[in-house]
Motif scaffolding. Structure first.
Motif, PDB file in Angstrom:
ATOM      1  N   PHE A  61       0.821  -1.216   0.000  1.00 32.81           N
ATOM      2  CA  PHE A  61       0.000   0.000   0.000  1.00 32.81           C
ATOM      3  C   PHE A  61       0.857   1.269   0.000  1.00 32.81           C
ATOM      4  CE2 PHE A  61      -3.192  -3.071   1.700  1.00 32.81           C
ATOM      5  CZ  PHE A  61      -4.122  -2.925   0.686  1.00 32.81           C
ATOM      6  N   PRO A 120     -23.729  -1.999  -0.661  1.00 31.02           N
ATOM      7  CA  PRO A 120     -23.822  -1.981   0.798  1.00 31.02           C
ATOM      8  C   PRO A 120     -23.868  -0.539   1.323  1.00 31.02           C
ATOM      9  CG  PRO A 120     -21.992  -3.378   0.045  1.00 31.02           C
ATOM     10  CD  PRO A 120     -22.491  -2.632  -1.144  1.00 31.02           C
ATOM     11  N   SER A 121     -24.345  -0.407   2.572  1.00 31.64           N
ATOM     12  CA  SER A 121     -24.539   0.926   3.171  1.00 31.64           C
ATOM     13  C   SER A 121     -23.355   1.867   2.965  1.00 31.64           C
ATOM     14  CB  SER A 121     -24.774   0.783   4.678  1.00 31.64           C
ATOM     15  OG  SER A 121     -26.044   0.255   4.922  1.00 31.64           O
ATOM     16  N   PHE A 123     -21.183   2.091   0.792  1.00 32.47           N
ATOM     17  CA  PHE A 123     -20.828   2.432  -0.594  1.00 32.47           C
ATOM     18  C   PHE A 123     -21.989   3.095  -1.311  1.00 32.47           C
ATOM     19  CE2 PHE A 123     -18.068  -0.867   0.912  1.00 32.47           C
ATOM     20  CZ  PHE A 123     -16.825  -0.428   0.519  1.00 32.47           C
ATOM     21  N   PHE A 129     -21.032   1.118  -9.902  1.00 34.26           N
ATOM     22  CA  PHE A 129     -19.578   0.986 -10.017  1.00 34.26           C
ATOM     23  C   PHE A 129     -19.224  -0.417 -10.492  1.00 34.26           C
ATOM     24  CE2 PHE A 129     -20.404   0.233  -5.422  1.00 34.26           C
ATOM     25  CZ  PHE A 129     -19.821  -1.002  -5.234  1.00 34.26           C
ATOM     26  N   LEU A 149      -8.437  -7.765  -7.743  1.00 30.70           N
ATOM     27  CA  LEU A 149      -9.721  -7.061  -7.864  1.00 30.70           C
ATOM     28  C   LEU A 149      -9.490  -5.561  -7.837  1.00 30.70           C
ATOM     29  CD1 LEU A 149     -12.838  -7.713  -7.969  1.00 30.70           C
ATOM     30  CD2 LEU A 149     -12.865  -7.202  -5.531  1.00 30.70           C
ATOM     31  N   ARG A 151     -11.459  -1.519  -9.054  1.00 28.16           N
ATOM     32  CA  ARG A 151     -12.575  -0.798  -9.662  1.00 28.16           C
ATOM     33  C   ARG A 151     -12.238  -0.578 -11.138  1.00 28.16           C
ATOM     34  NH1 ARG A 151     -15.947   2.612  -6.272  1.00 28.16           N
ATOM     35  NH2 ARG A 151     -16.623   1.237  -4.584  1.00 28.16           N
ATOM     36  N   MET A 182      -6.842   0.327  -1.664  1.00 32.99           N
ATOM     37  CA  MET A 182      -7.161  -0.191  -2.996  1.00 32.99           C
ATOM     38  C   MET A 182      -7.860   0.839  -3.880  1.00 32.99           C
ATOM     39  SD  MET A 182      -5.780  -3.085  -3.300  1.00 32.99           S
ATOM     40  CE  MET A 182      -6.437  -3.578  -4.885  1.00 32.99           C
TER      41      MET A 182
ATOM     42  N   VAL B 131     -26.888  -6.026   3.624  1.00 32.61           N
ATOM     43  CA  VAL B 131     -25.873  -6.235   2.587  1.00 32.61           C
ATOM     44  C   VAL B 131     -24.494  -5.841   3.118  1.00 32.61           C
ATOM     45  CG1 VAL B 131     -25.127  -5.528   0.271  1.00 32.61           C
ATOM     46  CG2 VAL B 131     -27.544  -5.892   0.728  1.00 32.61           C
ATOM     47  N   GLN B 132     -24.455  -4.732   3.871  1.00 35.89           N
ATOM     48  CA  GLN B 132     -23.197  -4.274   4.461  1.00 35.89           C
ATOM     49  C   GLN B 132     -22.655  -5.310   5.459  1.00 35.89           C
ATOM     50  OE1 GLN B 132     -21.366  -1.328   3.964  1.00 35.89           O
ATOM     51  NE2 GLN B 132     -19.882  -2.401   5.221  1.00 35.89           N
ATOM     52  N   PRO B 140     -10.469  -7.194   4.776  1.00 33.94           N
ATOM     53  CA  PRO B 140     -10.494  -5.744   4.970  1.00 33.94           C
ATOM     54  C   PRO B 140      -9.378  -4.984   4.250  1.00 33.94           C
ATOM     55  CG  PRO B 140      -9.589  -6.817   6.890  1.00 33.94           C
ATOM     56  CD  PRO B 140      -9.993  -7.918   5.946  1.00 33.94           C
ATOM     57  N   TRP B 141      -8.479  -5.681   3.567  1.00 29.68           N
ATOM     58  CA  TRP B 141      -7.364  -4.987   2.921  1.00 29.68           C
ATOM     59  C   TRP B 141      -7.584  -4.802   1.423  1.00 29.68           C
ATOM     60  CZ3 TRP B 141      -6.578  -9.428   5.989  1.00 29.68           C
ATOM     61  CH2 TRP B 141      -6.156  -9.150   7.289  1.00 29.68           C
ATOM     62  N   PHE B 142      -7.920  -5.895   0.730  1.00 24.41           N
ATOM     63  CA  PHE B 142      -7.889  -5.860  -0.734  1.00 24.41           C
ATOM     64  C   PHE B 142      -9.272  -5.764  -1.394  1.00 24.41           C
ATOM     65  CE2 PHE B 142      -4.070  -8.344   0.534  1.00 24.41           C
ATOM     66  CZ  PHE B 142      -3.114  -7.416   0.144  1.00 24.41           C
ATOM     67  N   GLU B 143     -10.278  -6.392  -0.829  1.00 24.89           N
ATOM     68  CA  GLU B 143     -11.542  -6.499  -1.567  1.00 24.89           C
ATOM     69  C   GLU B 143     -12.699  -5.717  -0.952  1.00 24.89           C
ATOM     70  OE1 GLU B 143     -12.292 -10.489  -2.916  1.00 24.89           O
ATOM     71  OE2 GLU B 143     -10.347 -10.563  -3.924  1.00 24.89           O
ATOM     72  N   ARG B 144     -12.843  -5.783   0.388  1.00 22.61           N
ATOM     73  CA  ARG B 144     -13.970  -5.068   0.988  1.00 22.61           C
ATOM     74  C   ARG B 144     -13.916  -3.558   0.725  1.00 22.61           C
ATOM     75  NH1 ARG B 144     -14.260  -4.498   7.094  1.00 22.61           N
ATOM     76  NH2 ARG B 144     -13.708  -6.701   7.090  1.00 22.61           N
ATOM     77  N   PRO B 145     -12.723  -2.942   0.774  1.00 25.75           N
ATOM     78  CA  PRO B 145     -12.688  -1.488   0.518  1.00 25.75           C
ATOM     79  C   PRO B 145     -13.170  -1.096  -0.878  1.00 25.75           C
ATOM     80  CG  PRO B 145     -10.649  -2.216   1.561  1.00 25.75           C
ATOM     81  CD  PRO B 145     -11.398  -3.461   1.171  1.00 25.75           C
ATOM     82  N   LEU B 146     -13.238  -2.070  -1.785  1.00 25.68           N
ATOM     83  CA  LEU B 146     -13.707  -1.776  -3.143  1.00 25.68           C
ATOM     84  C   LEU B 146     -15.224  -1.894  -3.260  1.00 25.68           C
ATOM     85  CD1 LEU B 146     -10.947  -3.763  -5.053  1.00 25.68           C
ATOM     86  CD2 LEU B 146     -11.190  -1.289  -4.981  1.00 25.68           C
ATOM     87  N   GLY B 147     -15.869  -2.318  -2.173  1.00 26.56           N
ATOM     88  CA  GLY B 147     -17.321  -2.481  -2.212  1.00 26.56           C
ATOM     89  C   GLY B 147     -17.732  -3.894  -2.549  1.00 26.56           C
ATOM     90  N   ALA B 148     -16.809  -4.855  -2.377  1.00 27.25           N
ATOM     91  CA  ALA B 148     -17.155  -6.259  -2.652  1.00 27.25           C
ATOM     92  C   ALA B 148     -18.270  -6.696  -1.704  1.00 27.25           C
ATOM     93  CB  ALA B 148     -15.933  -7.152  -2.455  1.00 27.25           C
ATOM     94  N   HIS B 149     -19.197  -7.465  -2.207  1.00 23.76           N
ATOM     95  CA  HIS B 149     -20.309  -7.960  -1.401  1.00 23.76           C
ATOM     96  C   HIS B 149     -20.830  -9.232  -2.046  1.00 23.76           C
ATOM     97  CE1 HIS B 149     -23.286  -6.142  -4.249  1.00 23.76           C
ATOM     98  NE2 HIS B 149     -22.248  -5.382  -4.482  1.00 23.76           N
ATOM     99  N   PHE B 261      -8.098 -16.304  -3.384  1.00 21.76           N
ATOM    100  CA  PHE B 261      -7.603 -15.450  -4.470  1.00 21.76           C
ATOM    101  C   PHE B 261      -7.731 -16.134  -5.826  1.00 21.76           C
ATOM    102  CE2 PHE B 261      -5.900 -13.167  -0.902  1.00 21.76           C
ATOM    103  CZ  PHE B 261      -6.079 -11.849  -1.300  1.00 21.76           C
ATOM    104  N   SER B 385     -16.897 -15.897  -0.231  1.00 19.59           N
ATOM    105  CA  SER B 385     -16.571 -15.125  -1.433  1.00 19.59           C
ATOM    106  C   SER B 385     -16.492 -16.042  -2.643  1.00 19.59           C
ATOM    107  CB  SER B 385     -15.223 -14.440  -1.217  1.00 19.59           C
ATOM    108  OG  SER B 385     -14.833 -13.766  -2.381  1.00 19.59           O
TER     109      SER B 385
END
Lengths: 357, 399
Positions: A61, A120-121, A123, A129, A149, A151, A182, B131-132, B140-149, B261, B385
């Motif tokens: 990062f 989700p809430s 986002f 997106f 992964l 965007r 990310m 959903v959240q 919490p590092w690579f995928e969730r911050p992108l809005g993965a659900h 992954f 996932s």
């Protein structure tokens, strides 16, 4: 800093709270009616504030944030290259130590990306997106063994199908302001960039020309298009009247205020949403919160016609959300909330039996 | 490993929200039903497994602790299992192993979930918060911050499969399966969407939640519970002598989890266009039961999303990969077809209370096997996932 445990803040600009104030409940216990009686429910939250460590991923990062570069890990034995560097030892080689290796910011899509319409809430407001997996190129030109992964964005309006597919060559671009996360990077199709932009490392968001969504020009409207546009306005008016008689539809629009301008190939009008109601204006607001642009007004008319039928069984028109996702209905900003709320209305009208033949 | 008998099952109705019940009461209702269905006293039960997917939904860490004494089992072992969407199936697998190993003769396995107490105060709606909450299942590092659900993740698999097999998972085939499941759910007294009528046409015109998946192709959020009573062959015989009822037998189990992954090498990474875990789990379960997929007459399959149901049936070998449209076009799973799939209405219409949905599947398959005199059934669970967790279990009815 790591030795002292002190925090080194890198956020640029004004800090925002992690949890938006509007999402915080006020203390209280309320009553809720069920078929067999009244029950109590407490406003509450399950929260634990964090200083969440990026641990061994900090190097990855930091490279995104400080150098505009992407770091992977390569196994010295099997030569597998993983991006992001999600582990330091290769289990296939009995946990031999992997070596850091920078990769290029170009690669290909592992599959067609998907487009989130209902997020989700945390986002909300970012929809629609796109997210997809990218195999990145190593220095030797070969692709990484894992796909990361990211965007995915387009310079040509809202993200929609057809822009990306499996194998599409992409370039990773970097946000001008980066935090070490990310969302500091995103993919753009190489076909939308110049050779100079593709060659530049790192390529920043501000160095890309982003299309303006409100630039759609429809030309001179025909008499038929004007009449269709007028019908669209009248049907929106009818929809507004039905909503006011439907508790469910009113709830669909509750707590949402928007002044909307509707630009069609046959003319322009406006409507506003507020206090659970939809009100139509002949002239659109000069400062709308949202612009909906659609060349063929008959598509909107079809949706309105189906929406005001007592049964949804024979509905033929696509949902408004679909028109946006497919790129037929263009928004001046990627904010789907108004559209998704409107899409919930027809079913609510039917469930409340306010639509009659 | 010996076979394990399922002596009884208990269900609560599936609802989007039970304001009238806490998860303690839901668990107790299901266990009470199950022991009465099995014809046993709860004090005879030696141990239990509790399937609860998500602490946040229950608003309590170690949520199963309150069960002890409420569902019986005071001073006896109760193990909690949590394995994403496959929590119910993995809970059954744990209980199966505890009985088949010879450690316990009689066990209860209960799955329960709340969900709709989660609330987004900004949107004044439950769903974004639900959903959240499920979104917290991503790293919490690579995928969730992108809005993965959940929907995004499964849609990635579905889209990748469609890249690989253009034309398969055709919209009309998917829509007809939704219509079919809706009809089948009307026969499930506990189904969340009983009384609803959804047509293929409505499916085709419903909105997208995540392109390319539409809202009427997705499972629902549910609160509810299901409990099952497992017994050794010896205990099953003893109880049969007083109840006169034949149990249903668990004769094969299989499970596999794919890596988190994504990559191209299926032996080391998740290959996006496959649900390889379903292939491996089913293969293992069928081999153990010494039958082939063609011997299975009813499958209760974890249909988180309808296109995923089609891929899973292909991974199981019902049709070849790339020819899942034949499930509908050839009438394989349609009324009168050779395979009954999700007579409960599945998770899309029956309900998806995550900790116990796969137990509801078991309750339904047992019911159908008895009602229709079917010999073999298959239970399936998936989750996490990219649909990376897979469990399959073979049921057998012995006349």
């Amino acid at each position: 800093m790591a030795h002292t445990g002190k925090t080194m803040t890198t956020a640029k600009g004004k800090a925002k709270p992690v949890i938006p104030p509007a999402m915080l409940p006020m203390e209280g216990i309320s009553e809720i009616q069920a078929p067999d009686g009244v029950y109590l429910q407490r406003n509450d939250a399950m929260f634990t504030a964090m200083k969440h460590t990026a641990g061994e991923f900090s190097e990855f990062f930091r490279a995104l944030r400080d150098e505009g570069r992407v770091l992977g890990h390569r196994c010295p034995e099997c030569r597998h290259l993983i991006v992001p560097p999600f582990m330091r030892r290769c289990p296939a080689c009995n946990f031999v130590e992997m070596k850091p290796e920078f990769v290029k910011d170009t690669g290909v899509m592992a599959a067609t990306p998907v487009i989130t319409v209902f997020a989700p809430s945390r986002f909300k407001g970012q929809e629609p997106f796109g997210t997809g997996r990218v195999f990145l190129e190593a220095a030797d030109g070969k692709l990484s063994d894992t796909a990361m992964l990211v965007r995915v964005r387009t310079t040509r309006g809202t993200i929609r199908p057809g822009i990306y597919k499996k194998g599409t060559p992409v370039k990773l671009a970097f946000c001008d302001s980066r935090q070490g996360e990310m969302l500091d990077i995103f993919a753009v199709p190489q076909s939308e960039l110049t050779p100079q932009q593709i060659a530049k490392n790192p390529l920043f968001e501000s160095e890309i020309e982003w299309g303006k969504l409100s630039e759609m020009e429809f030309g001179e409207p025909s008499a038929a298009q004007q009449e269709t546009s007028r019908q669209v306005r009248l049907h929106f008016q009818k929809l507004g009247e039905l909503i006011s008689r439907s508790p469910r539809a009113t709830a669909n629009l509750a707590n949402w205020r928007r002044k909307v301008a509707v630009r069609t190939g046959g003319g322009t009008f406006g409507f506003s949403i507020g206090q659970g109601k939809l009100r139509v204006q002949k002239a659109a607001s000069k400062n709308p919160d949202l612009v909906l642009a659609i060349e063929d007004p008959s598509l909107l008319l079809a949706w309105l016609h189906d929406s005001t039928q007592p049964s949804g069984e024979h509905a033929q028109s696509p949902a408004l959300t679909d028109l946006v996702i497919e790129g037929t209905l263009v928004l001046n900003k990627p904010e789907l909330e108004t559209i998704t709320r409107l899409d919930r209305v027809p079913r609510s009208l039917r469930r409340d039996n306010v639509v009659t033949t | 490993m010996s076979d394990v008998a399922i002596l009884g099952a208990g269900m609560t109705p599936c609802r989007s929200r039970w304001v009238e019940k806490t998860f303690w009461e839901l668990a107790q209702m299901a266990v009470s039903e199950a022991v009465h269905d099995a014809g046993i006293h709860i004090q005879e039960v030696e141990a239990g497994v509790a399937g609860i997917y998500n602490d946040i939904f229950e608003f309590q860490a170690i949520p199963e602790s309150g069960f002890q004494g409420i569902i019986g089992l005071q001073n006896k072992p109760l193990m909690r299992v949590t394995n994403g969407g496959a929590t119910g199936a993995y809970s059954m697998l744990a209980a199966y192993n505890m009985v088949a190993s010879g450690q316990y003769e009689l066990m209860v396995v209960v799955g329960v979930e709340k969900a709709l107490d989660c609330y987004d105060y900004e949107a004044e709606s439950n769903t974004p918060a639900v959903v959240q909450t499920i979104g917290y299942s991503w790293d919490p590092w690579f995928e969730r911050p992108l809005g993965a659900h959940a929907s995004e993740s499964y849609a990635e698999v579905i889209q990748a499969y469609m890249d690989e097999h253009p034309g398969d998972l055709a919209p009309m085939a998917r829509a007809k399966i939704v219509e079919l499941l809706c009809q089948q759910a009307q026969n499930n007294p506990y189904a969340q969407r009983r009384g609803e009528k959804v047509t293929a046409d409505q499916v085709l015109h419903s909105r997208y939640v995540v392109y390319p998946v539409r809202v009427l192709e997705t499972c629902v959020y549910t609160e509810g519970a299901c409990a099952l009573i497992f017994a050794s062959p010896k205990m099953a015989q003893k109880i049969k002598e007083r109840t006169g009822r034949e149990p249903i037998w668990l004769t094969g189990v299989g499970a596999a989890n794919e890596p988190y992954f994504v990559g191209n090498d299926i032996t080391r990474y998740k290959v996006l266009h496959r649900i390889y875990s379903d292939y491996l789990a089913t293969k293992k379960a069928l081999e153990m039961a010494r039958i082939g997929i063609q011997d299975v007459q009813v499958i209760e399959l974890h249909d988180a999303f309808i296109p995923q149901l089609m891929i899973t049936l292909a991974e199981m070998g019902v049709v070849p990969l790339g020819r899942a449209n034949e499930l509908v076009d050839e009438g394989i799973i349609m009324p009168g077809g050779k395979l009954l799939v999700n007579p409960s209405g599945g998770l899309v219409f029956g309900g998806h209370f995550v900790g116990g949905s796969n137990m509801m599947s078991t309750w339904s398959a047992m019911r159908e096997m008895r009602a229709r005199n079917l010999e073999h059934g298959l239970i399936h669970g998936t989750g996490a996932s990219l649909s990376m967790y897979g469990v399959a279990m073979v049921l057998e009815r012995r006349a």
